[in-house]
Design a protein around this motif. Structure first.
Motif, PDB file in Angstrom:
ATOM      1  N   TRP A 115       0.841  -1.194   0.000  1.00  0.00           N
ATOM      2  CA  TRP A 115       0.000   0.000   0.000  1.00  0.00           C
ATOM      3  C   TRP A 115       0.879   1.248   0.000  1.00  0.00           C
ATOM      4  N   GLY A 141      -2.082  -2.988  -6.501  1.00  0.00           N
ATOM      5  CA  GLY A 141      -2.147  -4.270  -7.167  1.00  0.00           C
ATOM      6  C   GLY A 141      -1.118  -4.385  -8.274  1.00  0.00           C
ATOM      7  N   SER A 174      -2.698  -8.712  -5.562  1.00  0.00           N
ATOM      8  CA  SER A 174      -3.982  -8.911  -6.239  1.00  0.00           C
ATOM      9  C   SER A 174      -4.572  -7.599  -6.754  1.00  0.00           C
ATOM     10  N   TYR A 175      -5.304  -7.693  -7.873  1.00  0.00           N
ATOM     11  CA  TYR A 175      -6.088  -6.598  -8.419  1.00  0.00           C
ATOM     12  C   TYR A 175      -7.559  -6.703  -8.024  1.00  0.00           C
ATOM     13  N   GLU A 176      -7.958  -7.836  -7.450  1.00  0.00           N
ATOM     14  CA  GLU A 176      -9.356  -8.029  -7.103  1.00  0.00           C
ATOM     15  C   GLU A 176      -9.787  -7.020  -6.033  1.00  0.00           C
ATOM     16  N   LYS A 177     -11.062  -6.583  -6.133  1.00  0.00           N
ATOM     17  CA  LYS A 177     -11.562  -5.552  -5.227  1.00  0.00           C
ATOM     18  C   LYS A 177     -11.501  -5.993  -3.771  1.00  0.00           C
ATOM     19  N   ALA A 178     -11.879  -7.244  -3.501  1.00  0.00           N
ATOM     20  CA  ALA A 178     -11.924  -7.711  -2.109  1.00  0.00           C
ATOM     21  C   ALA A 178     -10.537  -7.927  -1.535  1.00  0.00           C
ATOM     22  N   THR A 179      -9.553  -8.261  -2.377  1.00  0.00           N
ATOM     23  CA  THR A 179      -8.196  -8.562  -1.892  1.00  0.00           C
ATOM     24  C   THR A 179      -7.165  -7.658  -2.543  1.00  0.00           C
ATOM     25  N   LEU A 180      -7.547  -6.431  -2.885  1.00  0.00           N
ATOM     26  CA  LEU A 180      -6.650  -5.517  -3.594  1.00  0.00           C
ATOM     27  C   LEU A 180      -5.363  -5.303  -2.799  1.00  0.00           C
TER      28      LEU A 180
END
Length: 821
Positions: free
Chosen positions: A88, A105, A155-161
């Motif tokens: 982050w 991500g 990850s690029y996924e919204k839940a696991t960004l």
């Protein structure tokens, strides 16, 4: 525990690892004297095995010439290690992830081990699993380099960004971890270890070293304290630029392969526009320069030019030991010059105490000369910076197409009004003309602009009402524009206004009159006169003087109990006050004994006694005496308290009335009438309220502009004497020059009280008399004077709504000039 699929392989190269092509064997047909063979035993541990379960593996070798030999190994089932964390952007530089900080991500995560750990483990007979670090006296300790054991991507996924996880790692020590940018092999800055079991791990040159992985889960977080670092963004739209190339050049002796992590001097930005260069401590001192390039963009920016060279950056107090060029971690959205500072040259000398450089955000200008460059810009302004509840406020939005040869169809403006602000229907004007379609929503209106040609600017104006609840919002209005069905989007434009309570404030108001109470009923009747020139004071020293009608007002008072006192020295000579409320204060001395009437009545009664009581005149005089004595006794009763002061109990926002009654004696009445004439002459024959409403208007339509500084100059409480004009504050620094060349302001004449005085100056052309386009009213109320041809019907519209005929106050017709007003 049973080991499944046990098999033997021949370790041809003797490295202790099953390599591709090494054969599986079932038996050794021949083994020459004084020779040996390396074998690898491979098997599979069942998934459902219990942690801590033990099994033995026996290897038996036999031949006809020698006896049988057996080797037994004990295997214990252990839980595999897992390493996970997230990447982050550490906006506040505290090393701890906070809600709202951007997650990253697409960043590469690599789990490393010393390249020679296998050979070292084999040299000491160590286990196959794990990553054991050779001791300092081992010859393997001098061999540098790392081997990648496993790798993954955040990850690029919204839940696991921004999250990653690497599992099935053999527990052991000697592991290391590093992060790389999505578009390059450049290593990101030092990782942060947040695993309590790995407190001995440390970061060096972008690699977190000496990690011990125990069975279970280890958490390694990664933030971005970078040096130098920032975002490459569009100078117009303020959006990050993906695909921009940032190149670093340095002084003689600088070699990016040696002095930067990843060994690169060029970085390509991702979707977030981020770049960084991480220097090793032995980087040579000197001048370092950043050069940026991107398709359809110009470098350097002319819209936001760079600041000078940054010499020896030092830590700032608000940057946790680093040097923050800008306070925010992302591209700036404001026009504040403090948020637009950036540098392209740096004079660095790390051994002397220079620190990391953060938030050096670099803008690039769009190439407006490119036919494919279609840039949509929006700018929003408010007519006033301070508004009151119940006010109306005008907003202006300018939408510009900065492209050279590209027309933008289907341009729309999306506006988000502050909480409590409501769009007023039928007030939107596009380039001075009414919009064809009105917005549906009144709190979030959307306006259809249509096609915006290349280089064209559209001006949209509309009005909002400051409604209830607006003081609970932040007063920030946000707007943006789109074109081509949303495929092109403009920048976000912000404008903020301050909302004050105005008449809906918690402050209280007091109004009242000092009047002659001739019939002693405690109420000002129609023919009873007000007493002008009387001073009243509050307990805090705030004073007010009554006007020609005897009226006064106090405003901006705190909701509490106040004491209002009348200065008896300012009353007409011989005037007496009488109580009309139970809130008057202390005991007041008796006026006189009520045993005799006035001298005139007593002389008439004496004459009647000599003639007898039968005459009609004597009976009338006797009735007058009874009435006089009754009035005297009533006055004495009402004068038991001190009528010149009274308590005022105020509540939040209350309009309180506080009158004072004066006795009606012949001499007092004459003095009051004289005062009224004097005050009316001073006030221009108008009382306070009409004077406030009509001041500042002229037949030419000029109206004074009332700004916030002028309002601040008004007293916090008391009355505003309108016949003494208050002037806005004067800049003392310009006083001398003003004396040399005195300005002659345009005269502002008061609107005549009668249309009859105004008519001779007018013609019969249709138009306004009291207003002109662009005037700013000093108050939210006004009288409008219109003129036209006599006999015609005049129709007045406000915001396209017709004003009914009953609102017309006065009409005047001059037949000789065919004029009606």
């Amino acid at each position: 525990m049973n080991i499944e699929n046990l098999a033997l392989y021949k370790d041809t190269n003797g490295n202790g690892v099953l390599d591709e092509g090494e054969p599986r064997i079932y038996r050794i047909s021949a083994l020459p004297v004084n020779t040996s063979v390396n074998l690898l035993v491979y098997g599979k541990v069942p998934i459902n095995v219990l942690i801590g379960a033990v099994t033995k593996v026996e290897i038996e070798a036999s031949s006809p010439q020698t006896s049988t030999r057996i080797n037994t190994d004990t295997i214990t089932a252990m839980e595999a290690a897992t390493i996970k964390g997230k990447a982050w952007l550490d906006a506040n530089h505290d090393g701890i992830y906070q809600q709202g900080e951007p997650l990253l991500g697409g960043y590469h995560v690599e789990l490393l081990c010393d390249k020679n750990y296998i050979a070292y483990n084999r040299s000491i007979g160590g286990p196959i699993g794990g990553c054991k670090t050779p001791p300092a006296d081992s010859p393997y300790a001098q061999l540098l380099g790392y081997e990648i054991i496993a790798s993954t991507t955040t990850s690029y996924e919204k839940a696991t960004l921004g999250c990653y996880e690497i599992g099935s790692i053999p527990p052991g020590d000697g592991y290391a971890l590093r992060f790389k940018f999505p578009n390059s092999e450049q290593v990101v800055g030092d990782p942060i270890n947040q695993d309590s079991k790995n407190r001995h791990a440390y970061a060096e040159n972008g690699i977190l070293k000496n990690i011990i992985l125990n069975p279970g889960v280890s958490v390694i977080e990664q933030n971005l304290p970078l040096d130098p670092s920032g975002v490459v963004y569009d100078a117009v739209s303020r959006q990050p630029i993906a695909g921009a190339t940032v190149t670093l050049t340095g002084p003689p002796g600088f070699d990016p392969k040696i002095h930067t992590t990843g060994g690169v001097d060029t970085v390509t930005t991702g979707d977030n526009g981020f770049y960084q260069f991480w220097f090793y401590p032995d980087t040579p001192p000197g001048i370092y320069t950043l050069i940026v390039s991107a398709p359809n963009y110009k470098f350097q920016s002319e819209l936001i030019p760079p600041s000078g060279r940054l010499v020896h950056p030092r830590a700032k107090g608000d940057c946790k030991g680093q040097h923050c060029v800008q306070p925010q971690a992302v591209a700036p959205t404001s026009q504040d010059s403090n948020l637009l500072t950036y540098h392209l040259e740096f004079d660095l000398d790390f051994p002397s105490g220079d620190v990391e450089i953060l938030h050096n955000h670099i803008p690039l200008d769009p190439d407006f000369g490119s036919p494919t460059s279609a840039v949509l810009i929006i700018e929003k302004t408010a007519a006033r910076q301070t508004v009151e509840l119940g006010d109306f406020l005008d907003y202006t939005i300018q939408v510009r197409n900065l492209s050279v040869a590209t027309d933008l169809p289907d341009v729309k403006v999306f506006d988000r009004l502050p909480f409590g602000f409501v769009y007023v229907p039928n007030t939107a004007r596009l380039n001075g003309a009414r919009l064809a379609t009105e917005p549906i929503s009144r709190s979030a209106p959307n306006f259809n602009i249509g096609t915006l040609n290349a280089g064209q600017t559209a001006i949209l104006r509309y009005r909002v009402r400051i409604g209830p609840g607006s003081m609970r919002g932040n007063g920030i209005n946000r707007a943006y524009a789109t074109a081509l069905g949303g495929r092109i989007r403009s920048n976000n434009s912000y404008v903020k206004v301050n909302v004050i309570a105005g008449v809906f404030t918690n402050d209280a108001y007091v109004i009242g009159k000092v009047f002659l109470d001739c019939n002693l009923n405690g109420v000002k009747d129609r023919k009873e006169l007000g007493v002008p020139g009387v001073t009243l004071m509050l307990q805090n020293g705030v004073a007010v003087t009554t006007d020609s009608d005897g009226a006064f007002s106090l405003y901006g008072l705190r909701p509490r109990t106040h004491v209002l006192r009348l200065d008896e020295r300012t009353l007409p000579k011989g005037a007496k006050l009488y109580t009309i409320s139970h809130r008057h204060a202390r005991v007041y001395p008796k006026l006189r004994q009520c045993t005799k009437a006035s001298p005139q009545i007593e002389r008439a009664l004496s004459a009647c006694r000599k003639r007898g009581w039968t005459s009609r005149r004597c009976r009338k005089v006797r009735r007058q005496k009874r009435k006089y004595l009754a009035c005297c006794r009533q006055q004495n009763w009402r004068s038991d308290t001190k009528a010149n002061s009274r308590f005022i109990d105020l509540s939040n926002g209350e309009l309180h009335k506080a009158n004072f009654a004066v006795g009606c004696h012949c001499g007092v009445v004459r003095q009051v009438k004289t005062r009224i004439k004097q005050f009316k002459h001073q006030e221009g024959t108008m009382g306070e309220l009409p004077n406030r409403l009509q001041q500042g208007f002229t037949a030419q339509g000029n109206t004074p502009i009332v700004d916030s500084e002028y309002r601040k100059g008004l007293p916090a409480s008391g009355t505003v004497n309108t016949y003494k004009k208050r002037q806005p504050p004067v800049d003392k620094s310009q006083t001398k020059s003003a004396k040399k060349t005195p300005a002659t302001p345009a005269p502002i004449l008061p609107m005549p009280n009668s249309l009859k005085k105004l008519i001779p100056k007018l013609d019969n052309k249709l138009g306004f008399v009291s207003l002109k386009d662009g005037n700013i009213l000093p108050f939210a109320q006004t009288n409008i004077v219109v003129k036209g041809v006599a006999g015609g019907k005049l129709l007045l519209k406000v915001n396209n709504w017709p004003i009914p005929e009953r609102r017309v106050g006065r009409k005047f017709v001059m037949k000789s000039r065919q004029l009606e007003a």
